[in-house]
Scaffold this active site. Structure first.
Site, PDB file in Angstrom:
ATOM      1  CD  GLU A 158     -12.900  51.824 -22.478  1.00 38.74           C
ATOM      2  OE1 GLU A 158     -13.912  52.102 -23.123  1.00 38.74           O
ATOM      3  OE2 GLU A 158     -11.994  51.089 -22.937  1.00 38.74           O
ATOM      4  NE  ARG A 190     -10.790  51.805 -30.140  1.00 32.78           N
ATOM      5  CZ  ARG A 190     -10.119  52.404 -29.158  1.00 32.78           C
ATOM      6  NH1 ARG A 190      -9.048  53.113 -29.451  1.00 32.78           N
ATOM      7  NH2 ARG A 190     -10.531  52.315 -27.909  1.00 32.78           N
ATOM      8  N   GLY A 199       0.547  49.156 -27.755  1.00 35.58           N
ATOM      9  CA  GLY A 199       1.126  50.007 -26.725  1.00 35.58           C
ATOM     10  C   GLY A 199       2.072  51.072 -27.233  1.00 35.58           C
ATOM     11  CG  ASN A 206      -8.120  60.553 -26.078  1.00 40.02           C
ATOM     12  OD1 ASN A 206      -8.347  61.755 -26.027  1.00 40.02           O
ATOM     13  ND2 ASN A 206      -7.131  59.972 -25.429  1.00 40.02           N
ATOM     14  CB  ILE A 248      -6.587  64.009 -24.949  1.00 39.98           C
ATOM     15  CG1 ILE A 248      -8.001  64.577 -24.751  1.00 39.98           C
ATOM     16  CG2 ILE A 248      -5.652  64.567 -23.875  1.00 39.98           C
ATOM     17  CD1 ILE A 248      -8.687  64.116 -23.491  1.00 39.98           C
TER      18      ILE A 248
END
Length: 424
Positions: free
Chosen positions: A61, A271, A314, A339, A341
Site C-alpha cells: 500500500e 515478501r 526497497g 501486484n 504491474i
C-alpha cells in the site's frame, strides 16, 4: 455493534501488545514507537497549511501511495502529509520512498481503532482529509473522523468477492462504517459494485494508481549493477513469495534443472523479511548454493551461486530490472496473489499462479494482453520459464506486451486527485 467492537478492542489490547512485543524478536521495528499506536504523539507543532492524512498499512500500500503522495504535495504546495502505517516494513518503505520530501511528510503508526486513541490522533494532527489506501476500513476511525468533520476517502480501492463475503459477516458494524465514507475511488467497476453493495454513497471508478508508479532511477542503477554481478546468466525471479510457496518452488527448480538453462540463476525474494533466514535454510536443504543480496558485492565480483536470496528492503524494482522472467508470488497457494504491474511496467514477461483473487481484473487484463501467462503449479512454472528462457523472441514479445498493457492503464492518480479537490 460499534460499542461491542470497542469493548472487544480494549479487552484484547493486552494480548495485542504482547503479540507486538513477541513479533519484535524477529522484527525489532515492532518494539518501536508504541506511544503512537496508543494515540500519543508528544507536543503538537502548528501546521502552516493543510494537513493531509494518508494511511498505507504496509509495503504494498505504501508503494501504491507514492504517485498520490507526490501529486498531493505538488497540487497543494502549502500542505503537509501525515503518512500512517501498521507495520515496520511499511514504515521503512515509506522512509525510503519519501525522504526527498523532508519535513513536508511525517510518518507515524496508526493508532489502534478505539475512539479515544483515534480522537487524540485527530486533535494532534488536525487533518483536512483522511485517505485510506486500498482495503482499510476501521469503524471507530471512520466514526471519529465524521464527528470531527474530517472526510474519509478510500483510494485505489479494491474489494474481492471473498473479502465482500467476509465483510458482510460483520453486519451493521461494517455497513455503518461504509456509510460514513465520503468517497471511494475504486480500481475497477467490479470493485465499485461490490463497494456500493456495502452502502457507500459515492463510488467512482478511477483505475489503479499502481500503474502510475515511476520507476526510480536509483533502482534501475542498482538493477544494472546487480545484473553486472550476475553476468550473462539467465535469471528467473520468484518475487514476493509467501509461506509455503518456497516449499513448492525449490524442489520443482531442482527437478527441472535438466530442462532449464545450465547456468540459470534462481532469484527468490520472500515478501516478509522475517522469513529470510528460514528461506535460506530451505535453499541449502535442497543442496543448492545460495548467496544473500545483503552480502553480495556489486563492485565487480561475479555471482557463482545457484540461488540468490533477495534479503533487502526497497529493492523490488531493482530485482525486476535484473531478471529475464518474473514469477509473481502469493499465487501458487490460495493467498490472492500480488501486484504484477511493476514487472509489466519494466517490460518483463510475467508468470502467475492460479490464485489471484486480490488482483483479479488486472491479472486477467495482463493475460488477455499477452504480457502474462498463468501456470497451474510449481512444475508448470519451471516448464514455462524453460520455454521463455530458451526463446528470446517469445520472451521479448511477451515483455513488450506487458509494458504496453501497463502504459495503457495510466492516469488513475490524476483522476483521483480531481475527485479529492472538493473534499480538501
Amino acid at each position: 455493534m460499534r460499542a461491542l467492537y470497542s469493548l472487544m478492542w480494549w479487552l484484547a489490547l493486552p494480548l495485542v501488545l504482547t503479540r507486538l512485543w513477541l513479533r519484535g524478536r524477529q522484527e525489532p521495528g515492532y518494539r518501536q514507537h508504541w506511544a503512537e499506536r496508543l494515540g500519543f504523539y508528544g507536543r503538537a507543532t502548528p501546521a502552516s497549511g493543510p494537513v493531509l492524512w494518508v494511511h498505507a498499512v504496509s509495503v504494498g500500500e505504501t508503494r501504491a501511495a507514492e504517485p498520490l503522495v507526490d501529486a498531493l504535495l505538488a497540487a497543494y504546495p502549502d500542505s503537509r502529509i501525515v503518512l500512517t502505517h501498521m507495520t515496520p516494513t511499511g514504515r521503512a518503505t515509506g522512509k525510503a520512498l519519501f525522504a526527498r520530501h523532508g519535513e513536508r511528510l511525517r510518518q507515524s503508526y496508526l493508532p489502534y481503532d478505539t475512539a479515544g486513541m483515534v480522537a487524540r490522533f485527530i486533535r494532534h494532527f488536525q487533518p483536512r482529509v483522511c485517505i485510506l489506501m486500498e482495503t482499510e476500513v476501521w469503524p471507530n476511525l471512520i466514526a471519529v473522523c465524521g464527528a470531527h468533520k474530517v472526510p474519509v476517502v478510500l483510494a485505489n480501492a479494491r474489494l474481492s468477492e471473498r473479502s465482500l463475503r467476509k465483510a458482510t459477516r460483520f453486519g451493521a458494524l461494517l455497513t455503518d462504517a461504509a456509510r460514513g465514507i465520503s468517497l471511494v475511488a475504486a480500481q475497477t467497476e467490479a470493485d465499485a459494485q461490490r463497494v456500493r453493495s456495502l452502502g457507500v454513497r459515492r463510488v467512482e471508478v478511477t483505475g489503479s494508481i499502481k500503474f502510475d508508479v515511476v520507476v526510480p532511477e536509483a533502482a534501475l542503477a542498482i538493477g544494472a549493477a546487480l545484473r553486472a554481478a550476475i553476468g550473462p546468466r539467465p535469471v528467473l525471479l520468484c518475487a514476493s513469495t509467501r509461506e509455503g510457496e518456497e516449499d513448492l518452488i525449490l524442489p520443482a527448480f531442482t527437478a527441472a534443472r535438466a530442462t532449464l538453462p545450465a547456468d540459470i540463476l534462481l532469484l527468490i525474494v520472500p515478501r516478509h523479511p522475517q522469513r529470510f533466514d528460514e528461506v535460506e535454510k530451505m535453499i541449502v536443504a535442497q543442496g543448492l548454493v545460495v548467496e544473500r543480496r545483503s552480502k553480495l558485492a556489486l563492485d565487480g565480483g561475479k555471482l557463482q551461486a545457484d540461488v540468490l536470496l533477495g534479503d533487502s528492503m526497497g529493492e523490488m524494482f531493482a530485482y525486476y530490472a535484473a531478471c529475464d522472467v518474473a514469477f509473481v508470488g502469493g499465487s501458487l497457494m490460495p493467498l490472492g496473489g500480488q501486484n504484477l504491474i511493476e514487472p509489466a511496467a519494466l517490460g518483463k514477461p510475467v508468470l502467475i499462479g492460479q490464485h489471484t483473487f486480490n488482483f483479479e481484473l488486472v491479472t486477467e487484463d495482463a493475460l488477455a494482453a499477452g504480457g502474462a501467462q498463468r501456470v497451474a503449479d510449481a512444475d508448470a512454472l519451471m516448464a514455462a520459464a524453460a520455454r521463455l528462457l530458451s526463446d528470446a523472441a517469445a520472451r521479448e514479445t511477451m515483455g513488450l506486451n506487458a509494458q504496453s498493457f501497463a502504459n495503457q492503464h495510466r492516469g488513475a492518480t490524476r483522476r483521483t486527485l480531481a475527485l479529492l479537490r472538493d473534499l480538501i
